[in-house]
Motif scaffolding. Structure first.
Motif, mmCIF file in Angstrom:
data_model
loop_
_atom_site.group_PDB
_atom_site.id
_atom_site.type_symbol
_atom_site.label_atom_id
_atom_site.label_comp_id
_atom_site.label_asym_id
_atom_site.label_seq_id
_atom_site.Cartn_x
_atom_site.Cartn_y
_atom_site.Cartn_z
ATOM 1 N N ASP A 1 -15.218 24.744 76.251
ATOM 2 C CA ASP A 1 -14.010 24.123 76.794
ATOM 3 C C ASP A 1 -12.729 24.830 76.350
ATOM 4 O OD1 ASP A 1 -13.924 23.258 74.151
ATOM 5 O OD2 ASP A 1 -13.888 21.131 74.644
ATOM 6 N N GLN A 2 -12.859 25.840 75.500
ATOM 7 C CA GLN A 2 -11.698 26.635 75.097
ATOM 8 C C GLN A 2 -11.640 27.983 75.808
ATOM 9 O OE1 GLN A 2 -11.306 26.939 70.830
ATOM 10 N NE2 GLN A 2 -11.654 24.748 70.562
ATOM 11 N N LEU A 3 -12.628 28.267 76.650
ATOM 12 C CA LEU A 3 -12.624 29.522 77.399
ATOM 13 C C LEU A 3 -11.565 29.454 78.488
ATOM 14 C CD1 LEU A 3 -16.454 30.030 77.876
ATOM 15 C CD2 LEU A 3 -14.951 31.380 76.422
ATOM 16 N N SER A 4 -10.720 30.438 78.514
ATOM 17 C CA SER A 4 -9.693 30.507 79.556
ATOM 18 C C SER A 4 -9.107 31.910 79.558
ATOM 19 C CB SER A 4 -8.590 29.479 79.293
ATOM 20 O OG SER A 4 -7.894 29.809 78.119
ATOM 21 N N TRP A 5 -8.345 32.206 80.570
ATOM 22 C CA TRP A 5 -7.572 33.430 80.569
ATOM 23 C C TRP A 5 -6.263 33.147 81.284
ATOM 24 C CZ3 TRP A 5 -12.074 33.133 83.488
ATOM 25 C CH2 TRP A 5 -11.931 33.211 84.858
ATOM 26 N N SER A 6 -5.277 33.918 80.927
ATOM 27 C CA SER A 6 -3.936 33.722 81.461
ATOM 28 C C SER A 6 -3.834 34.278 82.880
ATOM 29 C CB SER A 6 -2.937 34.453 80.554
ATOM 30 O OG SER A 6 -1.671 34.500 81.160
ATOM 31 N N VAL A 7 -3.044 33.632 83.704
ATOM 32 C CA VAL A 7 -2.817 34.155 85.053
ATOM 33 C C VAL A 7 -2.041 35.465 84.997
ATOM 34 C CG1 VAL A 7 -2.964 31.921 86.210
ATOM 35 C CG2 VAL A 7 -0.752 32.732 85.364
ATOM 36 N N SER A 8 -1.437 35.781 83.854
ATOM 37 C CA SER A 8 -0.741 37.056 83.712
ATOM 38 C C SER A 8 -1.607 38.120 83.034
ATOM 39 C CB SER A 8 0.577 36.871 82.952
ATOM 40 O OG SER A 8 0.328 36.400 81.650
ATOM 41 N N ASP A 9 -2.856 37.791 82.746
ATOM 42 C CA ASP A 9 -3.794 38.746 82.168
ATOM 43 C C ASP A 9 -3.982 39.927 83.124
ATOM 44 O OD1 ASP A 9 -6.821 39.702 81.963
ATOM 45 O OD2 ASP A 9 -6.279 38.863 80.018
ATOM 46 N N TRP A 10 -4.144 41.120 82.556
ATOM 47 C CA TRP A 10 -4.289 42.333 83.359
ATOM 48 C C TRP A 10 -5.405 42.208 84.389
ATOM 49 C CZ3 TRP A 10 -8.059 46.051 84.174
ATOM 50 C CH2 TRP A 10 -7.640 47.222 84.785
ATOM 51 N N ALA A 11 -6.547 41.679 83.983
ATOM 52 C CA ALA A 11 -7.676 41.555 84.914
ATOM 53 C C ALA A 11 -7.329 40.674 86.106
ATOM 54 C CB ALA A 11 -8.900 41.003 84.187
ATOM 55 N N THR A 12 -6.551 39.644 85.861
ATOM 56 C CA THR A 12 -6.161 38.738 86.932
ATOM 57 C C THR A 12 -5.108 39.370 87.838
ATOM 58 O OG1 THR A 12 -6.595 36.863 85.470
ATOM 59 C CG2 THR A 12 -5.315 36.422 87.432
ATOM 60 N N THR A 13 -4.083 39.949 87.241
ATOM 61 C CA THR A 13 -2.995 40.498 88.053
ATOM 62 C C THR A 13 -3.425 41.726 88.839
ATOM 63 O OG1 THR A 13 -2.117 41.845 86.234
ATOM 64 C CG2 THR A 13 -1.212 39.615 86.511
ATOM 65 N N GLN A 14 -4.393 42.483 88.316
ATOM 66 C CA GLN A 14 -4.861 43.679 89.016
ATOM 67 C C GLN A 14 -6.073 43.400 89.902
ATOM 68 O OE1 GLN A 14 -3.069 46.599 88.910
ATOM 69 N NE2 GLN A 14 -1.697 45.184 87.854
ATOM 70 N N GLY A 15 -6.586 42.186 89.841
ATOM 71 C CA GLY A 15 -7.718 41.813 90.685
ATOM 72 C C GLY A 15 -9.016 42.490 90.302
ATOM 73 N N VAL A 16 -9.250 42.701 89.014
ATOM 74 C CA VAL A 16 -10.467 43.372 88.558
ATOM 75 C C VAL A 16 -11.294 42.489 87.630
ATOM 76 C CG1 VAL A 16 -9.619 45.716 88.865
ATOM 77 C CG2 VAL A 16 -9.205 44.540 86.704
ATOM 78 N N LEU A 17 -11.241 41.222 87.830
ATOM 79 C CA LEU A 17 -12.015 40.274 87.033
ATOM 80 C C LEU A 17 -13.401 40.147 87.644
ATOM 81 C CD1 LEU A 17 -11.959 38.104 84.772
ATOM 82 C CD2 LEU A 17 -11.266 36.487 86.540
#
Length: 86
Positions: free
Chosen positions: A14-30
């Protein structure tokens, strides 16, 4: 509580998360691969990892770029969370 794995560390799921500003998210490589279990064992892990390898290749990466064994983490995930598999 169930445990999850992110960036080389185990933590409560329940603590797993990532930021919407994370590189993987902003670059679309998740990349995300979900696996099923049957009788407390991973189903078709080789096929899942092959598909993940293919996805890594599409973004110019390879599994050896990851500093831990995905297969080992997958099996350890099941072991650490075995109480949740009935």
């Amino acid at each position: 509580k169930s445990l999850g794995f992110r960036n080389g560390s185990w933590m409560p799921a329940d603590q797993l998360s990532w930021s919407v500003s994370d590189w993987a998210t902003t670059q679309g490589v998740l990349l995300v691969e979900r696996m099923r279990t049957l009788d407390g064992k991973l189903h078709a892990i080789d096929e899942h990892l092959a598909r993940f390898d293919q996805s890594l290749g599409l973004i110019g990466c390879k599994r050896s770029d990851i500093p831990f064994s995905l297969e080992q983490v997958c099996h350890e995930m099941i072991d650490r969370n075995k109480e949740f598999f009935a």
